[in-house]
Scaffold this motif. Structure first.
Motif, short mmCIF file in Angstrom:
data_model
loop_
_atom_site.label_atom_id
_atom_site.label_comp_id
_atom_site.label_asym_id
_atom_site.label_seq_id
_atom_site.Cartn_x
_atom_site.Cartn_y
_atom_site.Cartn_z
N UNK A 82 1.01 -0.98 0.12
CA UNK A 82 0.28 0.04 0.27
C UNK A 82 0.86 1.39 0.40
N UNK A 83 0.27 2.46 -0.57
CA UNK A 83 1.02 3.91 -0.47
C UNK A 83 1.00 3.82 0.85
N UNK A 84 0.60 3.69 1.97
CA UNK A 84 0.28 4.04 3.31
C UNK A 84 0.34 3.53 4.19
N UNK A 85 1.47 3.30 5.15
CA UNK A 85 2.32 4.46 5.01
C UNK A 85 3.68 4.11 4.46
N UNK A 86 4.11 5.09 3.72
CA UNK A 86 5.41 4.99 3.27
C UNK A 86 6.11 4.05 3.03
N UNK A 87 6.80 4.64 5.07
CA UNK A 87 7.87 3.63 5.33
C UNK A 87 7.37 2.52 6.69
N UNK A 88 7.92 0.96 6.19
CA UNK A 88 7.84 0.31 7.16
C UNK A 88 9.55 0.27 8.46
N UNK A 89 9.40 0.10 9.90
CA UNK A 89 9.89 -1.03 10.27
C UNK A 89 10.72 -2.25 10.10
N UNK A 90 9.16 -2.38 9.53
CA UNK A 90 9.40 -4.39 10.26
C UNK A 90 9.03 -4.72 8.31
N UNK A 91 9.81 -5.34 7.53
CA UNK A 91 9.10 -5.96 6.43
C UNK A 91 8.92 -7.37 6.72
N UNK A 92 8.14 -8.92 6.60
CA UNK A 92 8.30 -10.43 6.72
C UNK A 92 7.88 -10.86 5.76
N UNK A 93 8.47 -11.83 5.37
CA UNK A 93 7.71 -12.10 3.88
C UNK A 93 7.92 -13.70 4.15
N UNK A 94 7.02 -14.70 4.67
CA UNK A 94 7.16 -15.91 5.09
C UNK A 94 6.63 -16.60 4.05
N UNK A 95 7.70 -17.54 2.58
CA UNK A 95 6.87 -17.78 1.26
C UNK A 95 6.42 -18.69 1.25
N UNK A 96 5.80 -18.85 0.05
CA UNK A 96 4.91 -20.71 -0.37
C UNK A 96 3.50 -20.78 0.37
N UNK A 97 2.50 -21.93 0.64
CA UNK A 97 1.86 -21.65 0.59
C UNK A 97 1.62 -21.85 2.40
N UNK A 98 0.57 -21.45 2.96
CA UNK A 98 0.05 -22.34 4.43
C UNK A 98 -0.62 -23.62 4.25
N UNK A 99 -0.18 -24.50 5.48
CA UNK A 99 -0.94 -26.11 6.00
C UNK A 99 -2.21 -25.31 5.72
N UNK A 100 -2.84 -24.66 5.53
CA UNK A 100 -4.29 -24.84 5.47
C UNK A 100 -4.94 -24.69 3.97
N UNK A 101 -4.28 -24.17 2.86
CA UNK A 101 -4.19 -24.21 1.82
C UNK A 101 -4.42 -25.53 0.73
N UNK A 102 -2.66 -26.42 1.72
CA UNK A 102 -2.53 -27.16 1.09
C UNK A 102 -4.43 -28.04 1.66
#
Ligand SMILES: C[S@@+](CC[C@H](N)C(=O)[O-])C[C@H]1O[C@@H](n2cnc3c(N)ncnc32)[C@H](O)[C@@H]1O
Length: 291
Positions: A82-102
């Motif tokens: 999203x445009x707002x907020x402009x900056x983040x103090x932390x960014x997390x990506x936990x890639x792939x699929x979740x157990x629920x999706x599987x």
């Protein structure tokens, strides 16, 4: 099965030195990491919980119920923050699929549960596994299985698919898994169709292209001293993270939080076998005066 967040202690440990006001969680899923981060950082003002899967966002709403005043749910691809907020103090990506999706057979991710050949994380996505399996030509299938599945039997699998669909199109995940199991051997405890399903899922969701374009873009949205953490589950995505972080560090505006990627402890792997191939990498944005 509910989703157990992977490398959770390590994520919390490497966010501990940070004063967090804004967080972008690009893969909120069931909200396991989100809940722990919100608990550990009462100073958080806005937690953006993004997922391209609306069902995942519904689940995370329940998990994050005590924090709803701080959480903004954001249904989108993480490559579109999203445009707002402009900056983040932390960014997390936990890639792939979740157990629920599987575990939800109607999503078509599982080779042991009968479901449609779908595999879209975003159910509005333009490409499904059905289209690939029933329409792509033999050479494209072989390349896909070799490159995205790192499958040694890519040619055999492609031949078997083309032969079988000539008689009757593939309809379900089990149709496909059985056709593959007839031509590829089981390796250890791994189902013969594991890598074929991995390759299809990566292609359907454009996982590698999205990751490549998202990392530099998201890194620009870090506040000074902000941290960007990524958890990967196979070598193809880990290579992209490693190389993208290396390029960012070379550019001088970021540093690695730790040199070698972190892997789960033996205890975590025993408790949650899904974590066995996980790796965590992290960078920190340098404040302007240090650049
Ligand atoms: C491994 S799960 C995340 C689990 C979560 N960290 C937790 O603790 O519950 C990955 C989630 O990321 C989502 N996802 C994967 N790629 C995405 C993308 N490019 N954009 C947005 N969401 C994505 C999936 O839909 C899935 O819900």
């Amino acid at each position: 099965m509910s989703h157990i967040p992977v490398l959770l202690d390590e994520v919390i440990e490497h966010l501990a030195p940070c004063q967090l006001s804004t967080v972008f969680d690009g893969t909120c899923g069931a909200g396991g990491h989100a809940k722990a981060i919100l608990e550990a950082h009462p100073e958080i003002v806005q937690y953006t919980a993004c997922d391209q899967d609306t069902e995942a966002l519904c689940l995370s709403k329940a998990t994050l119920a005590p924090f709803l005043a701080k959480v903004v749910f954001y249904h989108n691809n993480f490559s579109n923050p999203p445009e707002d907020p402009k900056l983040f103090d932390a960014i997390l990506l936990d890639l792939g699929v979740s157990s629920m999706q599987i575990d939800t057979s109607s999503r078509g991710f599982s080779f042991v549960r009968e479901g449609p050949l779908d595999m879209r994380m975003d159910v509005e996505g333009p490409l499904s596994a059905d289209e690939i399996v029933n329409r792509w030509d033999r050479a494209s299938l072989e390349r896909l299985f070799r490159e995205y599945g790192e499958e040694r039997g890519a040619r055999k699998a492609a031949d078997a698919i083309v032969m079988a669909r000539g008689r009757r199109p593939f309809r379900t995940t089990l149709d496909l898994a059985e056709a593959i199991a007839r031509v590829l051997p089981r390796r250890g405890r791994m189902h013969p169709a594991t890598k074929i399903f991995q390759a299809l899922r990566i292609a359907v969701n454009r996982e590698l292209e999205v990751l490549k374009e998202a990392i530099p873009l998201l890194a620009q949205r870090l506040s000074p001293k902000g941290r960007f953490l990524v958890i990967t589950f196979h070598s193809l995505e880990d290579r992209i993270v490693k190389e993208s972080f290396r390029d960012l560090v070379k550019g001088g505006s970021y540093s690695l939080v730790f040199k070698k990627p972190l892997a789960p402890s033996r205890r975590e792997v025993v408790q949650n076998p899904r974590s066995r191939s996980a790796k965590l990498r992290a960078i920190e944005a340098r404040p302007p005066e240090e650049e």
